[in-house]
Design an enzyme around this catalytic site. Sequence first.
Site, PDB file in Angstrom:
ATOM      1  N   ASP A  78       0.830  -1.208   0.000  1.00 52.14           N
ATOM      2  CA  ASP A  78       0.000   0.000   0.000  1.00 52.14           C
ATOM      3  C   ASP A  78       0.866   1.260   0.000  1.00 52.14           C
ATOM      4  O   ASP A  78       2.063   1.224   0.322  1.00 52.14           O
ATOM      5  CB  ASP A  78      -0.889  -0.040   1.257  1.00 52.14           C
ATOM      6  CG  ASP A  78      -2.176   0.741   1.112  1.00 52.14           C
ATOM      7  OD1 ASP A  78      -2.317   1.482   0.135  1.00 52.14           O
ATOM      8  OD2 ASP A  78      -3.040   0.609   2.002  1.00 52.14           O
ATOM      9  N   ASP A 131     -10.755   2.037  -3.310  1.00 53.03           N
ATOM     10  CA  ASP A 131     -11.288   1.846  -1.957  1.00 53.03           C
ATOM     11  C   ASP A 131     -12.806   1.885  -1.959  1.00 53.03           C
ATOM     12  O   ASP A 131     -13.434   1.592  -0.943  1.00 53.03           O
ATOM     13  CB  ASP A 131     -10.767   2.952  -1.030  1.00 53.03           C
ATOM     14  CG  ASP A 131      -9.425   2.573  -0.426  1.00 53.03           C
ATOM     15  OD1 ASP A 131      -9.052   1.390  -0.505  1.00 53.03           O
ATOM     16  OD2 ASP A 131      -8.754   3.468   0.124  1.00 53.03           O
TER      17      ASP A 131
HETATM   18  C1  DGJ Z   1      -5.767   2.001   2.021  1.00 55.72           C
HETATM   19  C2  DGJ Z   1      -6.181   0.795   1.248  1.00 55.72           C
HETATM   20  O1  DGJ Z   1      -6.682   1.153   0.006  1.00 55.72           O
HETATM   21  C3  DGJ Z   1      -7.195  -0.006   2.055  1.00 55.72           C
HETATM   22  O2  DGJ Z   1      -7.649  -1.106   1.316  1.00 55.72           O
HETATM   23  C4  DGJ Z   1      -6.553  -0.432   3.336  1.00 55.72           C
HETATM   24  O3  DGJ Z   1      -5.514  -1.324   3.080  1.00 55.72           O
HETATM   25  C5  DGJ Z   1      -6.042   0.770   4.098  1.00 55.72           C
HETATM   26  N1  DGJ Z   1      -5.201   1.590   3.281  1.00 55.72           N
HETATM   27  C6  DGJ Z   1      -5.299   0.358   5.324  1.00 55.72           C
HETATM   28  O4  DGJ Z   1      -4.710   1.402   5.965  1.00 55.72           O
END
Ligand code: DGJ
Length: 729
Positions: free
Chosen positions: A479, A549
């Site tokens: 991430d 997301d």
């Molecule tokens: C952003 C990601 O897109 C989410 O899926 C998740 O992993 C969060 N970060 C966790 O902090």
Amino acid sequence: MSIEFFEGKNIFHLQNEEISYVIKILKNGQPGHLYWGKKIKNAERLDRYPTSQHRPYEAYAVKNDSGFILENIAREYPSFGQSDFREPAYQIEAENGSIISDLKYKDHQIYSGKKELDGLPGVYLEHDDEAESLEIILYDEVLDLELTLTYTIFRDYPIITRSANFENKGKQNINLKRALSMSVDFEYRDFELLQLSGAWGRERDILRRSLDQGITKIDSKRGGSSHQQNPFAALVEPDTDEYGGEAYGFSLIYSANFIAQAEKNHYGKTRMSMGINPFNFNWLLENDQSFQTPEVVMNYSDQGLNKMSQNFHQLYRSHLVKGRYRDQERPVLINNWEGTYFDFDTDKILEMAEAAAEVDIELFVLDDGWFGKRNDDTSSLGDWYVNEEKLPGGLEYLAQEINNLGMDFGLWFEPEMVSPDSDLYREHPEWAIQVENRESSLSRQQLILDLSRSDVQDYIIERVSAILNKANISYVKWDMNRPMTEYGSLKLKPGRQRELNHRYILGLYRVLEAITSRFPDVLFESCAGGGGRFDPGMLYYMPQTWTSDDTDAVERLKIQYGTSIVYPASSMGAHVSAVPNHQVERSTSLKMRYDVASFGNLGYELDITELNVDQIKAVKNQVKNYKEIRSLVQFGDFYRLRSPFESNFTAWSYLSQDKEEVLVGFYQILASPNPREQKVKLKGLDAGAEYKELSSGEIYGGDELMNYGIKVPYLKGDFSSKVWRFQMI
Ligand code: DGJ
């Protein structure tokens, strides 16, 4: 496929079964562009162009020809300052302050195959006979600067890749102020520009606008390729649609600040260019140093946008994505993020994993919150040590227990970041990106590590490897959750500060190369607050990306549809999440959520222990069904049939390479009373074959499905869907 050089005519003709690309060394020694498009057999005859054309109030670049006006001539990698006032492909500044260069043809090389780019991701070949390459070497004797323009044409795709490499052969320092990957000039065309734009949670909307005199530009200055603009653009004719008309697609294999722009001048000529964003960029080239630009993939279709997308999908699936998972079906996963956020411990995770194993999910992914003291987003990034208070027995125990349930175990990292409240930051505050005497802007309470530094790169390689070595981890979600601000490195010299963003991404690529080669059996999924770095550069290292997301099924129709313009389904993570949806508060049925997510790499992202018996039964059936269709979804050809950007309905399909299996999805957003009837016409089938629809057993002709179409049953209620599966008989 071949690349020919016609010596007397100074013409290079790159061609394959479908396309021609023609370059001419102009009378001033610089490379000019003659043609790119559908194949022309004897393209060397184009040497009659460019014609000399006097124009009022213009300058000309050779003394005895007042019609040799570079502003009016199609060029291959244009400079600035010699009678062409459009934006150039590159700019230099010499030690004496001069910004003028004159890179003239010196030599060329044609060879079969394709070289790798030093330190940068790129399209690769399995065998040399899949492509042929041309290097045109240009030289400026005043600057003692050499430029190599590299072109590769592919045997099996209507695609050309391009990049450029500058080498300072002289004693003086040269500042490269702009170094794009490519530029191409089109004559006499009225194009529209198609782009993929958006924001966090609503990435890659399809936008299309006409080009008028002036510059139309998309870019990122956010450090990564960004949610806002994808490193992609296409020039299309006004009447180009999904299945007809010409489309020229440009996709940059790069994950940092970029630019894509179309400039239409007063003669109606369009210059398309793409590469590293020149804004806030400078690269100091000392003696014997060279600079390599990223690679751009140039894709031509004369059968509309869908064919352009299929070209990208096929190339990226087989010649960009690497490693074991390239050709392997991707596991159905469950991720705990939206199910628990930071609030979990070993018992909770095992409880979820047991329920997931019951429905035959194959991989459990533990998301953010397993390390340091991280119970919310205020701390611990950088401290990649397991939090034994939350997870007694550590990851080894957890992974083992999950493996005992018959599932693989995967783990989330955000290795490029550091929290001010972390042991790492307390020990190495100088490792963060920052400008001396200036406060750093926070985003999600965190700072970015300075990956231009080799000590930072080595730390990340070492820490991530240590965790991966310690437990049985089969999957990593990588991430990255903030944009870059206060661009500055405490290590770079003042004259090199503007190199930071590119050096950062070179550093990241080095880290990813090291880790992915050390752990070839791990499946990597990249993520940046969802789809903030969904680009071909990341795909080279990580075969899939967390698409967004936003997990709402209705929103996902647009996101997945837009993403499919460039990226194949096998690259898109798509999850069924809880309702009301956490991003938009909308409630959709479990069926609708699955019917959308199952057109990507399926996952679940909810607290599965909260589902009732009927829902568990339904999920079990969904997982079973997905395992039957996933090779078709992940490796089939995609057809966009009805756009969510244009109406209340969406439709799309997958067709297996042998045309024997078809999967069609149709979606209704809002219901209406007494509605009009709908049908969908399928694409790509074998017209002479018979297809059986698997749930009804009815037989249809391929020609019927493509020409009459299939009638959509009456869909009741908002957010409803219908999926058909056909098998050739
Ligand atoms: C952003 C990601 O897109 C989410 O899926 C998740 O992993 C969060 N970060 C966790 O902090």
